[in-house]
Design a protein around this motif. Structure first.
Motif, mmCIF file in Angstrom:
data_model
loop_
_atom_site.group_PDB
_atom_site.id
_atom_site.type_symbol
_atom_site.label_atom_id
_atom_site.label_comp_id
_atom_site.label_asym_id
_atom_site.label_seq_id
_atom_site.Cartn_x
_atom_site.Cartn_y
_atom_site.Cartn_z
ATOM 1 N N GLY A 155 46.224 35.823 34.062
ATOM 2 C CA GLY A 155 45.855 37.198 34.353
ATOM 3 C C GLY A 155 47.007 38.001 34.923
ATOM 4 N N GLY A 183 43.128 35.962 42.352
ATOM 5 C CA GLY A 183 42.167 34.962 41.921
ATOM 6 C C GLY A 183 42.359 33.637 42.617
ATOM 7 N N ARG A 233 38.485 34.628 38.174
ATOM 8 C CA ARG A 233 39.217 35.009 36.955
ATOM 9 C C ARG A 233 39.258 36.530 36.780
ATOM 10 N N LYS A 276 42.656 31.180 32.118
ATOM 11 C CA LYS A 276 42.523 32.642 32.051
ATOM 12 C C LYS A 276 42.915 33.283 33.381
ATOM 13 N N LEU A 277 42.566 32.634 34.468
ATOM 14 C CA LEU A 277 42.935 33.155 35.785
ATOM 15 C C LEU A 277 44.455 33.175 35.955
ATOM 16 N N SER A 316 41.684 38.220 38.949
ATOM 17 C CA SER A 316 43.041 38.112 38.406
ATOM 18 C C SER A 316 43.251 39.041 37.210
ATOM 19 N N GLN A 317 42.324 39.019 36.282
ATOM 20 C CA GLN A 317 42.511 39.783 35.049
ATOM 21 C C GLN A 317 42.403 41.289 35.257
ATOM 22 N N ARG A 345 34.493 32.450 37.290
ATOM 23 C CA ARG A 345 34.678 33.702 36.563
ATOM 24 C C ARG A 345 34.952 34.866 37.520
ATOM 25 N N GLU A 399 38.549 28.505 32.415
ATOM 26 C CA GLU A 399 38.556 29.626 33.365
ATOM 27 C C GLU A 399 39.846 29.638 34.177
#
Length: 556
Positions: A253, A259, A211, A249-250, A214-215, A208, A246
């Motif tokens: 992002g 990330g 992640r 999502k990374l 990145s986000q 996370r 995860e």
């Protein structure tokens, strides 16, 4: 929520201190945007949907605490809209359900054993979780859930300070015990307690961290990086599904390079995506980049530049309700085509883009397109370095890794196909392609053709401007030829000129493998020479049949 750019709240009295909207008519608190204004100390223009205060007042009337917590609070200070609303309370799950069941439009209790009850109200998704403290047994993948009895304790167990903020309801008091607002302003990711304790409680928090880098485009505190490096192997107790989610999502992002670098630098990638750090050992054959790893990150970032905002297509659809057929493709103006048939308007992506953002299949294929190079590197007698067939080897490696991460078959197939085909275009500009080769390119790509366009263009990272322009011009020409052939032949849906039923009728055979072989031959014939009339296709089928052992057996 309707947040704007974050302001700098004072570090003294908490935002909302002394504000008691519970005694005020809710309608008087709602502004023209339909949101409840937040008090001084929150970003200017930030607001909450009325359902938040409604729920807070119900819990207060029942003698229980309720706070909005985590991502929705963080997003207020980032100027972002959070689609889901997360709450924490001292009430147990049964009490939570009793308080809000009749008020909600719907409810679900699939997370009851973890203390979570979900509700929907007025189009909003709300999840209420009892104060809790989780920790992992060192050899277990499953959390041991223990309910807590205070908001402070609940916030301490959360992953990062930026997610350990809460808004007490209905008073709208900001609770920021660990400096989450300051960390957001500083662009820094820290843990409320020690990183070692946090990652021991839930090792997925290391993923996370990458992640969020990145986000949010946020830096990671050195203490967090050190703990991730020391504890990287502990990620192996986490289920592949949670790691996969995860990772998706990374990659999706806004700053995936940050990330991914964190995963590699801390050693986490060695356990979740080992093909990635392996690329750092290789030098690409053009000697234009530091290494294949850096090249792959650049291709990923360039692939993102070929995505368009999904809102563009949604807006077009809203403005063209009469359009049918869906999907994206070449422009079609209202009117008639050359055959006098009505043409269907279709959304056309902005120039240079192919898919709506974020597109995980495209991005992951861009990241992984060269993972076959380490296994195929060869040093030639003349000093050159080659990576022959790295596209085929890479496709196999991608399938293996994605299966280990429990991706669905369709996603695996699409990414692997892109990796397998990413070298197909090269040479087009020098030798040119026949119409047959163009047809095969489109047919082999199938539904991933738009992504293949984006990947192939993104794979050009040379600093030689003349070479880059030559390759771009060649691909422009290839796309132009696809359009020309498609207009004549419905290229996107190439089929043999005879279907299976016709094949069986003409040859006088029953369903079986021979029909499949005949169908495949007719498809090759179609790709090689273009469309034919039924008579010509029948003659070719009979010519092929005469050479088959089954035909000889039938004659005997």
């Amino acid at each position: 929520m309707n947040p704007t750019a974050p302001s700098s709240p004072s570090s003294g009295t908490p935002a909302g201190a002394g504000v008691q909207p519970s005694g005020t008519d809710l309608a008087d608190l709602v502004d023209q945007t339909g949101l409840v204004d937040l008090p001084v100390g929150f970003p200017t223009g930030a607001g909450l949907p009325p359902v938040v205060l409604e729920l807070g007042r119900m819990f207060e009337a029942a003698g229980h605490e309720l706070s909005l917590v985590g991502g929705p609070v963080r997003d207020l200070f980032l100027g972002r809209v959070s689609p889901d609303l997360d709450f924490t309370t001292d009430a147990d799950p049964d009490t939570t359900l009793r308080i809000a069941r009749k008020w909600a439009d719907a409810h679900w209790d699939i997370g009851r054993k973890f203390g979570t009850i979900g509700f929907s109200k007025g189009g909003w998704q709300l999840e209420v979780t009892t104060y809790r403290a989780e920790q992992y047994d060192r050899d277990s993948r499953k959390p041991q859930v223990a309910f807590g009895d205070s908001l402070d304790e609940d916030l301490l167990r959360r992953d990062f300070t930026v997610n350990a903020m809460a808004i007490r309801l209905p008073s709208l008091e900001l609770v920021d015990l660990f400096g989450g607002v300051k960390d957001l302003a500083a662009g820094r990711l820290r843990t409320p307690g020690t990183p070692e304790d946090s990652f021991s409680d839930d090792p997925l928090r290391m993923m996370r961290a990458a992640r969020f880098a990145s986000q949010l485009g946020i830096g990671v505190d050195s203490s967090v990086v050190e703990a991730m490096t020391a504890m990287a192997e502990r990620i192996t107790i986490i289920s592949a599904e949670r790691v996969r989610d995860e990772l998706v999502k990374l990659v999706n992002g806004s700053h995936p390079r940050a990330g991914l670098n964190l995963l590699v630098d801390t050693g986490l990638a060695e356990h979740v995506l080992p093909e990635l750090p392996a690329l750092k050992l290789e030098t690409d054959e053009h000697h234009r980049h530091k290494d294949v790893y850096e090249h792959s990150l650049t291709v990923l970032e360039q692939a993102m530049g070929h995505e368009y905002l999904a809102e563009f297509e949604e807006q077009w659809a809203a403005e063209h309700p009469e359009a049918s057929g869906g999907g994206t493709g070449e422009a079609g103006e209202a009117g008639e085509d050359s055959d006098g048939e009505a043409k269907t308007e279709r959304f056309v992506p902005p120039s240079g883009t192919y898919v709506p953002a974020p597109d995980f299949v495209l991005r992951f294929a861009a990241l992984m397109h060269d993972v076959g190079k380490p296994a195929t590197r060869r040093f030639e007698p003349n000093g050159a370095v080659t990576f022959r067939h790295h596209d085929v080897v890479g496709a196999k490696l991608v399938k293996q890794r994605m299966r280990a991460l429990k991706f669905d078959n369709d996603t695996i197939k699409a990414v692997a196909r892109l990796v397998e085909l990413h070298m197909r275009f090269y040479g087009y500009g020098d030798a040119g392609w026949t119409d047959s080769a163009v047809r095969r390119y489109v047919n082999d790509a199938g539904p991933v053709l738009p992504r293949l366009h984006a990947l192939t263009r993104s794979d050009v990272t040379t600093r030689n401007r003349r070479k880059a322009e030559r390759l771009a011009f060649a691909y422009d020409d290839l796309e132009r030829r696809m359009v020309e052939i498609a207009e004549k032949e419905e290229l996107q849906a190439v089929r043999p000129d005879l279907d299976g039923s016709q094949v069986m009728q003409i040859l006088g055979i029953k369903p079986g493998p021979v029909v499949g072989r005949a169908y495949k031959h007719l498809l090759e014939y179609r790709l090689d020479e273009g469309p034919h009339d039924v008579q010509t296709a029948t003659a070719e089928l009979l010519r092929w049949w005469a050479e088959q052992p089954e035909a000889q057996g039938a004659e005997d």
